[in-house]
Design a protein around this motif. Sequence first.
Motif, PDB file in Angstrom:
ATOM      1  N   VAL A   6       0.844  -1.196   0.000  1.00  0.00           N
ATOM      2  CA  VAL A   6       0.000   0.000   0.000  1.00  0.00           C
ATOM      3  C   VAL A   6       0.877   1.243   0.000  1.00  0.00           C
ATOM      4  N   LEU A   7       0.572   2.170  -0.890  1.00  0.00           N
ATOM      5  CA  LEU A   7       1.229   3.477  -0.909  1.00  0.00           C
ATOM      6  C   LEU A   7       0.180   4.537  -0.608  1.00  0.00           C
ATOM      7  N   LEU A   8       0.467   5.404   0.363  1.00  0.00           N
ATOM      8  CA  LEU A   8      -0.498   6.405   0.827  1.00  0.00           C
ATOM      9  C   LEU A   8       0.046   7.804   0.585  1.00  0.00           C
ATOM     10  N   LEU A   9      -0.771   8.650  -0.027  1.00  0.00           N
ATOM     11  CA  LEU A   9      -0.422  10.042  -0.294  1.00  0.00           C
ATOM     12  C   LEU A   9      -1.263  10.958   0.591  1.00  0.00           C
ATOM     13  N   PRO A  10      -0.645  11.926   1.272  1.00  0.00           N
ATOM     14  CA  PRO A  10      -1.389  12.840   2.141  1.00  0.00           C
ATOM     15  C   PRO A  10      -1.991  13.991   1.360  1.00  0.00           C
ATOM     16  N   GLY A  11      -2.663  14.875   2.077  1.00  0.00           N
ATOM     17  CA  GLY A  11      -3.170  16.100   1.484  1.00  0.00           C
ATOM     18  C   GLY A  11      -2.119  17.192   1.508  1.00  0.00           C
ATOM     19  N   SER A  12      -2.564  18.411   1.296  1.00  0.00           N
ATOM     20  CA  SER A  12      -1.634  19.528   1.127  1.00  0.00           C
ATOM     21  C   SER A  12      -1.198  20.160   2.443  1.00  0.00           C
TER      22      SER A  12
END
Length: 255
Positions: A6-12
């Motif tokens: 799993v690869l998780l990208l955050p918000g800004s």
Amino acid sequence: MEQFRVLLLPGSVLPADLAYGALLAELGDRISAVAKDLELYATDEPPADYSLDTEVDGVLREADARGWERFHLVGYSGGGAAGLAFTAHHPQRLHSLTLLEPAWAGNWGWSPAHRELWQQYSQLEQLPPQEFMGAFMRLGVRPEVTLGPPPGGQPPPPWMAKRPAGIRAFLRTFATYDLDREALTRFTQPVYFALGSLSNPDDYGEVADRLGTVFPDFQLEVFEGRHHFDPPHRVEPQRLAASLLRTWSRGEPAP
């Protein structure tokens, strides 16, 4: 037991480790995960030519460095918009896509209310720095939601200084980026969308409705009492983890 990759990208706003710490702790050793910070903040200022393709290239580099031919992608807010761009370009690399209120989902099919909202987002550029973040957050929630003040007496963390410029860079690429709707319609793997009931319905609610007509395998889950700035991956990690595990199990081929 085989782990989900799993690869998780955050918000800004929050860095990836702060954004996903509670969720990763809940999932534990059931996953092999990387919470990846946005390319947007890899340098002191956003690259002059920054676009969602910058994030797409960053995801590819991270997955390739780990030897992940296929994986599950999770994206919140701006990271969700990057996840959509990645899916359009590299659908064959994904077992599933999880969208946690993506900040943007293409410039097609907008309602008049959504168009008016984005006109308000575009006006944020004119605000002084001390007013920018408050106005930005206000647009993301229902009018009745009270957003708490920042913790008193504490200086902002160093990474916070990059956030207004980063959000502006996102808003600029959203205005010009060509997200391929037809490519998204051909993505047949599971797509899971988590939506807070107190988030702005003309923003994230409309995005959920619109994407529900695009992806062939689309599941929407509404989290009552949650909104964009107290999202389930931080506030209800146990419930969200259970939903994600079900999604990931469906996305991978049977052994």
